[in-house]
Write a protein that holds these residues in place. Structure first.
Motif, PDB file in Angstrom:
ATOM      1  N   ALA A 180     -39.613  -7.513 -15.361  1.00 20.83           N
ATOM      2  CA  ALA A 180     -40.317  -7.498 -14.081  1.00 20.83           C
ATOM      3  C   ALA A 180     -41.168  -8.734 -13.829  1.00 20.83           C
ATOM      4  CB  ALA A 180     -41.201  -6.250 -13.994  1.00 20.83           C
ATOM      5  N   ILE A 181     -41.842  -9.278 -14.862  1.00 23.13           N
ATOM      6  CA  ILE A 181     -42.850 -10.301 -14.583  1.00 23.13           C
ATOM      7  C   ILE A 181     -42.312 -11.729 -14.740  1.00 23.13           C
ATOM      8  CG2 ILE A 181     -44.708  -8.742 -15.275  1.00 23.13           C
ATOM      9  CD1 ILE A 181     -45.046 -10.599 -17.783  1.00 23.13           C
ATOM     10  N   ALA A 182     -42.952 -12.630 -14.022  1.00 18.02           N
ATOM     11  CA  ALA A 182     -42.636 -14.050 -14.149  1.00 18.02           C
ATOM     12  C   ALA A 182     -43.224 -14.569 -15.468  1.00 18.02           C
ATOM     13  CB  ALA A 182     -43.243 -14.804 -12.962  1.00 18.02           C
ATOM     14  N   PRO A 183     -42.546 -15.563 -16.095  1.00 22.26           N
ATOM     15  CA  PRO A 183     -41.286 -16.177 -15.670  1.00 22.26           C
ATOM     16  C   PRO A 183     -40.084 -15.336 -16.073  1.00 22.26           C
ATOM     17  CG  PRO A 183     -42.056 -17.203 -17.695  1.00 22.26           C
ATOM     18  CD  PRO A 183     -43.115 -16.224 -17.303  1.00 22.26           C
ATOM     19  N   GLY A 184     -39.009 -15.557 -15.376  1.00 17.96           N
ATOM     20  CA  GLY A 184     -37.779 -14.837 -15.685  1.00 17.96           C
ATOM     21  C   GLY A 184     -37.259 -14.028 -14.507  1.00 17.96           C
ATOM     22  N   PRO A 185     -37.392 -12.705 -14.563  1.00 22.00           N
ATOM     23  CA  PRO A 185     -38.155 -11.936 -15.547  1.00 22.00           C
ATOM     24  C   PRO A 185     -37.392 -11.638 -16.843  1.00 22.00           C
ATOM     25  CG  PRO A 185     -37.293 -10.457 -13.886  1.00 22.00           C
ATOM     26  CD  PRO A 185     -36.873 -11.842 -13.475  1.00 22.00           C
ATOM     27  N   VAL A 186     -38.151 -11.628 -17.920  1.00 25.70           N
ATOM     28  CA  VAL A 186     -37.673 -11.181 -19.230  1.00 25.70           C
ATOM     29  C   VAL A 186     -38.471  -9.960 -19.666  1.00 25.70           C
ATOM     30  CG1 VAL A 186     -37.463 -11.781 -21.679  1.00 25.70           C
ATOM     31  CG2 VAL A 186     -36.891 -13.478 -19.929  1.00 25.70           C
ATOM     32  N   LEU A 187     -39.786 -10.042 -19.519  1.00 20.44           N
ATOM     33  CA  LEU A 187     -40.682  -8.966 -19.930  1.00 20.44           C
ATOM     34  C   LEU A 187     -40.970  -8.012 -18.774  1.00 20.44           C
ATOM     35  CD1 LEU A 187     -43.228 -11.137 -21.937  1.00 20.44           C
ATOM     36  CD2 LEU A 187     -41.426  -9.673 -22.882  1.00 20.44           C
ATOM     37  N   GLY A 188     -41.323  -6.772 -19.134  1.00 17.24           N
ATOM     38  CA  GLY A 188     -41.667  -5.792 -18.131  1.00 17.24           C
ATOM     39  C   GLY A 188     -43.141  -5.833 -17.756  1.00 17.24           C
ATOM     40  N   THR A 189     -43.554  -4.882 -16.924  1.00 14.87           N
ATOM     41  CA  THR A 189     -44.972  -4.774 -16.557  1.00 14.87           C
ATOM     42  C   THR A 189     -45.799  -4.202 -17.703  1.00 14.87           C
ATOM     43  OG1 THR A 189     -44.566  -2.598 -15.565  1.00 14.87           O
ATOM     44  CG2 THR A 189     -44.488  -4.508 -14.098  1.00 14.87           C
ATOM     45  N   ASN A 190     -45.136  -3.653 -18.699  1.00 14.94           N
ATOM     46  CA  ASN A 190     -45.674  -3.303 -20.017  1.00 14.94           C
ATOM     47  C   ASN A 190     -47.114  -2.766 -20.009  1.00 14.94           C
ATOM     48  OD1 ASN A 190     -43.186  -4.285 -20.706  1.00 14.94           O
ATOM     49  ND2 ASN A 190     -43.911  -5.699 -22.254  1.00 14.94           N
ATOM     50  N   PRO A 191     -47.309  -1.529 -19.546  1.00 19.56           N
ATOM     51  CA  PRO A 191     -48.656  -0.986 -19.405  1.00 19.56           C
ATOM     52  C   PRO A 191     -49.363  -0.695 -20.732  1.00 19.56           C
ATOM     53  CG  PRO A 191     -47.017   0.696 -18.947  1.00 19.56           C
ATOM     54  CD  PRO A 191     -46.276  -0.605 -19.069  1.00 19.56           C
ATOM     55  N   PRO A 227     -48.088 -11.837 -13.378  1.00 13.67           N
ATOM     56  CA  PRO A 227     -48.934 -11.218 -14.407  1.00 13.67           C
ATOM     57  C   PRO A 227     -50.415 -11.449 -14.126  1.00 13.67           C
ATOM     58  CG  PRO A 227     -47.945 -13.221 -15.255  1.00 13.67           C
ATOM     59  CD  PRO A 227     -47.347 -13.004 -13.896  1.00 13.67           C
ATOM     60  N   ILE A 228     -51.263 -10.521 -14.558  1.00  9.30           N
ATOM     61  CA  ILE A 228     -52.701 -10.705 -14.420  1.00  9.30           C
ATOM     62  C   ILE A 228     -53.144 -11.890 -15.260  1.00  9.30           C
ATOM     63  CG2 ILE A 228     -53.245  -8.284 -13.901  1.00  9.30           C
ATOM     64  CD1 ILE A 228     -53.935  -7.907 -16.853  1.00  9.30           C
ATOM     65  N   GLY A 229     -54.036 -12.694 -14.704  1.00 12.20           N
ATOM     66  CA  GLY A 229     -54.564 -13.813 -15.489  1.00 12.20           C
ATOM     67  C   GLY A 229     -53.517 -14.810 -15.927  1.00 12.20           C
ATOM     68  N   ASP A 230     -52.388 -14.844 -15.216  1.00 14.49           N
ATOM     69  CA  ASP A 230     -51.325 -15.813 -15.531  1.00 14.49           C
ATOM     70  C   ASP A 230     -50.927 -15.766 -17.014  1.00 14.49           C
ATOM     71  OD1 ASP A 230     -51.177 -16.688 -12.859  1.00 14.49           O
ATOM     72  OD2 ASP A 230     -52.943 -17.933 -13.157  1.00 14.49           O
ATOM     73  N   GLY A 231     -51.229 -16.820 -17.752  1.00 11.65           N
ATOM     74  CA  GLY A 231     -50.793 -16.893 -19.150  1.00 11.65           C
ATOM     75  C   GLY A 231     -51.379 -15.814 -20.032  1.00 11.65           C
TER      76      GLY A 231
END
Length: 332
Positions: free
Chosen positions: A143-154, A216-220
């Motif tokens: 779901a999240i940038a960059p990519g997406p590769v990773l999810g929103t991963n709560p 993503p929150i807070g970018d990096g």
């Protein structure tokens, strides 16, 4: 239209029972869905019924799972969920984990092979109500940038406190994908700063956001947290990584089976000062106008229980097509 909670829970539970779930499992699924709805997390609430229904009908989710708990260490267990609906497996995990924690002082349980778990607050909150400090981590489809590769991963926390537990349940994206799915269904725009389109450009179009990626929150820093969750919930607990999980709009027989890791601690195992310190923290936060995580959820839940649950016309029509006939009027 406002629908009494009892009427809504009866209708949702009956709906899932007719799809093949045992009565207790159907009621557990309804309970977690409605908890999200009542607490304002509508992206994981009633709008998810259509998704769960399609997955059950197509065989992506097992209506009659034979879940198996494997105790791999005194304080570690793996729940092999047999494609159970996520909330059914999640509540099973809570019931299994609590006695382990009270025996060992801390314990960890991995849920493997279950569907979408819904709100993590449902699980850490129940553990907190039993006097335990709980953490939850889940990976999700990309779901999240960059990519997406990773999810929103709560990530979620439940901590005993007065007058109600401290509850934190947040995705590592600026907004959970469920909210964008809900906006897309309504044809509504989303705020700028939530998402990028598939070309990497900022967008307020919900459909374009779903085809692109979330910020993503807070970018990096948010990206790093997503990696943290991916290792705990994906590589460790679920034995499945976000890129391997089908997206929510893929054919329902391909329902994602993300990883879920629950960890809980018994405060008394660390000494006698926990309750006083948490009370001190809450007092200090309130003194400067700080919001106590979980207080808003509790207030919204109480209001909906008293006045009824608001169901808009679009959602009412969607539920009607699934066979749920709801009666309005609010709670007495």
């Amino acid at each position: 239209m406002k629908v009494p909670y009892a009427e809504l829970r009866r209708a949702v539970s009956s709906h899932f029972h007719h799809l093949g779930l045992a009565l207790d499992h159907a009621d557990e699924l309804a309970e977690v869905i409605l908890e999200a709805e009542l607490e304002g997390n509508v992206g994981h609430g009633l709008t998810r019924i259509a998704q769960y229904t399609a997955q059950l009908q197509a065989g992506g989710i097992n209506p009659k799972p034979q879940m198996r708990l494997e105790r791999t260490r005194p304080a570690v267990a793996v729940l092999h969920a047999d494609d159970a609906p996520g909330p059914v497996a999640g509540l099973f995990a809570v019931r299994a984990l609590a006695p382990m924690v009270k025996e060992q002082g801390s314990a960890t349980l991995a849920v493997r092979g279950a569907g979408h778990s819904g709100v993590l607050s449902a699980y850490v909150g129940r553990l907190a109500q039993q006097g335990l400090v709980a953490l939850a981590f889940a990976n999700t489809p990309p779901a999240i940038a960059p990519g997406p590769v990773l999810g929103t991963n709560p990530i979620a926390l439940g901590a005993p406190a007065y007058p109600q537990p401290v509850i934190i349940d947040t995705s590592i994206s600026v907004v959970a994908r469920g909210k964008i799915i809900a906006a897309s269904k309504k044809g509504e725009a989303i705020p700028e700063g939530w998402a990028l389109d598939k070309e990497g450009r900022p967008t307020t179009d919900a459909k374009a956001a779903l085809e692109g990626s979330l910020i993503p929150i807070g970018d990096g820093k948010g990206y790093a947290l997503a990696v943290l969750v991916e290792i705990l919930a994906g590589a460790l607990a679920g034995d499945v990584l976000s890129p391997e999980l089908p997206l929510p709009w893929m054919p329902p027989e391909q329902a994602a089976k993300p990883g879920l890791l629950l960890l809980a601690l018994e405060p008394g195992a660390f000494g006698a000062g926990y309750a006083a310190r948490v009370a001190q923290l809450i007092k200090a936060l309130e003194a400067v106008g700080g919001r106590i995580p979980g207080a808003r959820r509790a207030a919204l839940r109480e209001k909906a229980m008293q006045e009824g649950v608001e169901v808009n016309e679009t959602l009412l029509a969607e539920l009607g097509k699934l066979g749920l006939r709801l009666q309005g009027g609010g709670n007495p």
